[in-house]
Design a protein around this motif. Sequence first.
Motif, PDB file in Angstrom:
ATOM      1  N   GLY A 224       0.818  -1.213   0.000  1.00  0.00           N
ATOM      2  CA  GLY A 224       0.000   0.000   0.000  1.00  0.00           C
ATOM      3  C   GLY A 224       0.851   1.262   0.000  1.00  0.00           C
ATOM      4  O   GLY A 224       0.594   2.215  -0.754  1.00  0.00           O
ATOM      5  N   ALA A 225       1.877   1.266   0.827  1.00  0.00           N
ATOM      6  CA  ALA A 225       2.782   2.422   0.879  1.00  0.00           C
ATOM      7  C   ALA A 225       3.552   2.565  -0.429  1.00  0.00           C
ATOM      8  O   ALA A 225       3.735   3.684  -0.934  1.00  0.00           O
ATOM      9  N   ALA A 226       3.987   1.441  -0.991  1.00  0.00           N
ATOM     10  CA  ALA A 226       4.727   1.484  -2.261  1.00  0.00           C
ATOM     11  C   ALA A 226       3.843   2.007  -3.388  1.00  0.00           C
ATOM     12  O   ALA A 226       4.296   2.787  -4.239  1.00  0.00           O
ATOM     13  N   PHE A 227       2.577   1.601  -3.395  1.00  0.00           N
ATOM     14  CA  PHE A 227       1.666   2.069  -4.436  1.00  0.00           C
ATOM     15  C   PHE A 227       1.432   3.573  -4.327  1.00  0.00           C
ATOM     16  O   PHE A 227       1.428   4.279  -5.346  1.00  0.00           O
ATOM     17  N   LYS A 228       1.262   4.079  -3.121  1.00  0.00           N
ATOM     18  CA  LYS A 228       1.062   5.526  -2.947  1.00  0.00           C
ATOM     19  C   LYS A 228       2.251   6.304  -3.506  1.00  0.00           C
ATOM     20  O   LYS A 228       2.076   7.313  -4.189  1.00  0.00           O
ATOM     21  N   GLN A 229       3.459   5.816  -3.215  1.00  0.00           N
ATOM     22  CA  GLN A 229       4.653   6.487  -3.728  1.00  0.00           C
ATOM     23  C   GLN A 229       4.754   6.363  -5.249  1.00  0.00           C
ATOM     24  O   GLN A 229       5.102   7.328  -5.926  1.00  0.00           O
ATOM     25  N   ALA A 230       4.431   5.193  -5.775  1.00  0.00           N
ATOM     26  CA  ALA A 230       4.487   5.001  -7.229  1.00  0.00           C
ATOM     27  C   ALA A 230       3.486   5.902  -7.930  1.00  0.00           C
ATOM     28  O   ALA A 230       3.792   6.472  -8.993  1.00  0.00           O
ATOM     29  N   TRP A 231       2.299   6.043  -7.369  1.00  0.00           N
ATOM     30  CA  TRP A 231       1.277   6.880  -7.993  1.00  0.00           C
ATOM     31  C   TRP A 231       1.734   8.336  -8.036  1.00  0.00           C
ATOM     32  O   TRP A 231       1.547   9.027  -9.032  1.00  0.00           O
ATOM     33  N   LYS A 232       2.376   8.782  -6.962  1.00  0.00           N
ATOM     34  CA  LYS A 232       2.904  10.151  -6.941  1.00  0.00           C
ATOM     35  C   LYS A 232       4.016  10.312  -7.974  1.00  0.00           C
ATOM     36  O   LYS A 232       4.110  11.336  -8.646  1.00  0.00           O
ATOM     37  N   MET A 233       4.868   9.284  -8.116  1.00  0.00           N
ATOM     38  CA  MET A 233       5.977   9.348  -9.067  1.00  0.00           C
ATOM     39  C   MET A 233       5.481   9.364 -10.510  1.00  0.00           C
ATOM     40  O   MET A 233       6.162   9.885 -11.398  1.00  0.00           O
ATOM     41  N   LEU A 234       4.306   8.801 -10.752  1.00  0.00           N
ATOM     42  CA  LEU A 234       3.734   8.824 -12.096  1.00  0.00           C
ATOM     43  C   LEU A 234       3.219  10.215 -12.460  1.00  0.00           C
ATOM     44  O   LEU A 234       2.780  10.443 -13.583  1.00  0.00           O
ATOM     45  N   GLY A 235       3.295  11.135 -11.504  1.00  0.00           N
ATOM     46  CA  GLY A 235       2.880  12.509 -11.768  1.00  0.00           C
ATOM     47  C   GLY A 235       1.380  12.703 -11.692  1.00  0.00           C
ATOM     48  O   GLY A 235       0.845  13.672 -12.238  1.00  0.00           O
ATOM     49  N   ARG A 236       0.715  11.798 -11.021  1.00  0.00           N
ATOM     50  CA  ARG A 236      -0.731  11.890 -10.868  1.00  0.00           C
ATOM     51  C   ARG A 236      -1.046  12.640  -9.584  1.00  0.00           C
ATOM     52  O   ARG A 236      -0.167  13.115  -8.877  1.00  0.00           O
ATOM     53  N   ASP A 237      -2.320  12.712  -9.248  1.00  0.00           N
ATOM     54  CA  ASP A 237      -2.733  13.336  -7.990  1.00  0.00           C
ATOM     55  C   ASP A 237      -2.131  12.591  -6.809  1.00  0.00           C
ATOM     56  O   ASP A 237      -1.615  11.490  -6.947  1.00  0.00           O
ATOM     57  N   ASP A 238      -2.226  13.199  -5.633  1.00  0.00           N
ATOM     58  CA  ASP A 238      -1.707  12.560  -4.435  1.00  0.00           C
ATOM     59  C   ASP A 238      -2.503  11.309  -4.065  1.00  0.00           C
ATOM     60  O   ASP A 238      -1.981  10.410  -3.416  1.00  0.00           O
ATOM     61  N   VAL A 239      -3.766  11.269  -4.463  1.00  0.00           N
ATOM     62  CA  VAL A 239      -4.629  10.137  -4.130  1.00  0.00           C
ATOM     63  C   VAL A 239      -5.025   9.426  -5.418  1.00  0.00           C
ATOM     64  O   VAL A 239      -5.508  10.043  -6.364  1.00  0.00           O
ATOM     65  N   ALA A 240      -4.840   8.118  -5.440  1.00  0.00           N
ATOM     66  CA  ALA A 240      -5.219   7.329  -6.618  1.00  0.00           C
ATOM     67  C   ALA A 240      -6.740   7.237  -6.712  1.00  0.00           C
ATOM     68  O   ALA A 240      -7.428   7.212  -5.693  1.00  0.00           O
ATOM     69  N   PRO A 241      -7.261   7.167  -7.925  1.00  0.00           N
ATOM     70  CA  PRO A 241      -8.718   7.094  -8.080  1.00  0.00           C
ATOM     71  C   PRO A 241      -9.275   5.719  -7.724  1.00  0.00           C
ATOM     72  O   PRO A 241      -8.606   4.702  -7.898  1.00  0.00           O
ATOM     73  N   ASP A 242     -10.490   5.724  -7.216  1.00  0.00           N
ATOM     74  CA  ASP A 242     -11.242   4.488  -7.038  1.00  0.00           C
ATOM     75  C   ASP A 242     -11.972   4.221  -8.338  1.00  0.00           C
ATOM     76  O   ASP A 242     -12.182   5.123  -9.155  1.00  0.00           O
ATOM     77  N   ALA A 243     -12.405   2.987  -8.516  1.00  0.00           N
ATOM     78  CA  ALA A 243     -13.144   2.633  -9.733  1.00  0.00           C
ATOM     79  C   ALA A 243     -14.458   3.391  -9.826  1.00  0.00           C
ATOM     80  O   ALA A 243     -14.951   3.655 -10.920  1.00  0.00           O
ATOM     81  N   THR A 244     -15.014   3.794  -8.685  1.00  0.00           N
ATOM     82  CA  THR A 244     -16.308   4.488  -8.689  1.00  0.00           C
ATOM     83  C   THR A 244     -16.176   6.001  -8.561  1.00  0.00           C
ATOM     84  O   THR A 244     -17.182   6.685  -8.374  1.00  0.00           O
TER      85      THR A 244
ATOM     86  N   GLN B  75     -16.316   9.364  -9.751  1.00  0.00           N
ATOM     87  CA  GLN B  75     -16.983   9.956 -10.908  1.00  0.00           C
ATOM     88  C   GLN B  75     -16.135  11.032 -11.598  1.00  0.00           C
ATOM     89  O   GLN B  75     -16.261  11.248 -12.804  1.00  0.00           O
ATOM     90  N   ASP B  76     -15.253  11.664 -10.858  1.00  0.00           N
ATOM     91  CA  ASP B  76     -14.460  12.755 -11.413  1.00  0.00           C
ATOM     92  C   ASP B  76     -13.197  12.290 -12.133  1.00  0.00           C
ATOM     93  O   ASP B  76     -12.427  13.112 -12.625  1.00  0.00           O
ATOM     94  N   ARG B  77     -12.961  11.003 -12.197  1.00  0.00           N
ATOM     95  CA  ARG B  77     -11.779  10.465 -12.864  1.00  0.00           C
ATOM     96  C   ARG B  77     -12.180   9.738 -14.144  1.00  0.00           C
ATOM     97  O   ARG B  77     -13.284   9.230 -14.269  1.00  0.00           O
ATOM     98  N   THR B  78     -11.252   9.680 -15.075  1.00  0.00           N
ATOM     99  CA  THR B  78     -11.541   9.009 -16.348  1.00  0.00           C
ATOM    100  C   THR B  78     -11.377   7.501 -16.206  1.00  0.00           C
ATOM    101  O   THR B  78     -10.784   7.002 -15.242  1.00  0.00           O
ATOM    102  N   TRP B  79     -11.898   6.790 -17.201  1.00  0.00           N
ATOM    103  CA  TRP B  79     -11.711   5.341 -17.253  1.00  0.00           C
ATOM    104  C   TRP B  79     -10.219   5.010 -17.262  1.00  0.00           C
ATOM    105  O   TRP B  79      -9.775   4.091 -16.591  1.00  0.00           O
ATOM    106  N   GLN B  80      -9.467   5.750 -18.056  1.00  0.00           N
ATOM    107  CA  GLN B  80      -8.038   5.478 -18.187  1.00  0.00           C
ATOM    108  C   GLN B  80      -7.323   5.606 -16.841  1.00  0.00           C
ATOM    109  O   GLN B  80      -6.480   4.769 -16.497  1.00  0.00           O
ATOM    110  N   GLU B  81      -7.646   6.662 -16.091  1.00  0.00           N
ATOM    111  CA  GLU B  81      -7.011   6.850 -14.786  1.00  0.00           C
ATOM    112  C   GLU B  81      -7.365   5.719 -13.820  1.00  0.00           C
ATOM    113  O   GLU B  81      -6.495   5.196 -13.124  1.00  0.00           O
ATOM    114  N   ALA B  82      -8.632   5.356 -13.794  1.00  0.00           N
ATOM    115  CA  ALA B  82      -9.084   4.305 -12.880  1.00  0.00           C
ATOM    116  C   ALA B  82      -8.445   2.961 -13.224  1.00  0.00           C
ATOM    117  O   ALA B  82      -7.992   2.228 -12.333  1.00  0.00           O
TER     118      ALA B  82
END
Length: 88
Positions: free
Chosen positions: A24-44, A46-53
């Motif tokens: 979980g901690a590694a994923f949070k860091q990886a998501w930040k390194m990908l240049g995305r928001d600080d919080v990864a999107p959930d599948a549900t 609504q404000d995120r795209t299919w691609q992001e989810a």
Amino acid sequence: MKASKIAYKPVGLTLGAASGMIAGAAFKQAWKMLGRDDVAPDATDQDRTWQEALLAAAVQGAIFAAVKAAVDRAGAATMHRLTGTWPG
């Protein structure tokens, strides 16, 4: 069931919980390194795209699988070193 398998069960459960926290901690860091928001999107979300989810789910799944395999393998190898029997 072999005694080594029974003896390894609590160790495996503990390692599984630890690997989940590590992943979980590694994923949070990886998501930040990908240049995305600080919080990864959930599948549900609504404000995120299919691609992001779907990207978040794929990255998270890969990290969780790799960390779990590494922790499980290290635990089994340690058990083998200590007891002379492979727990699997």
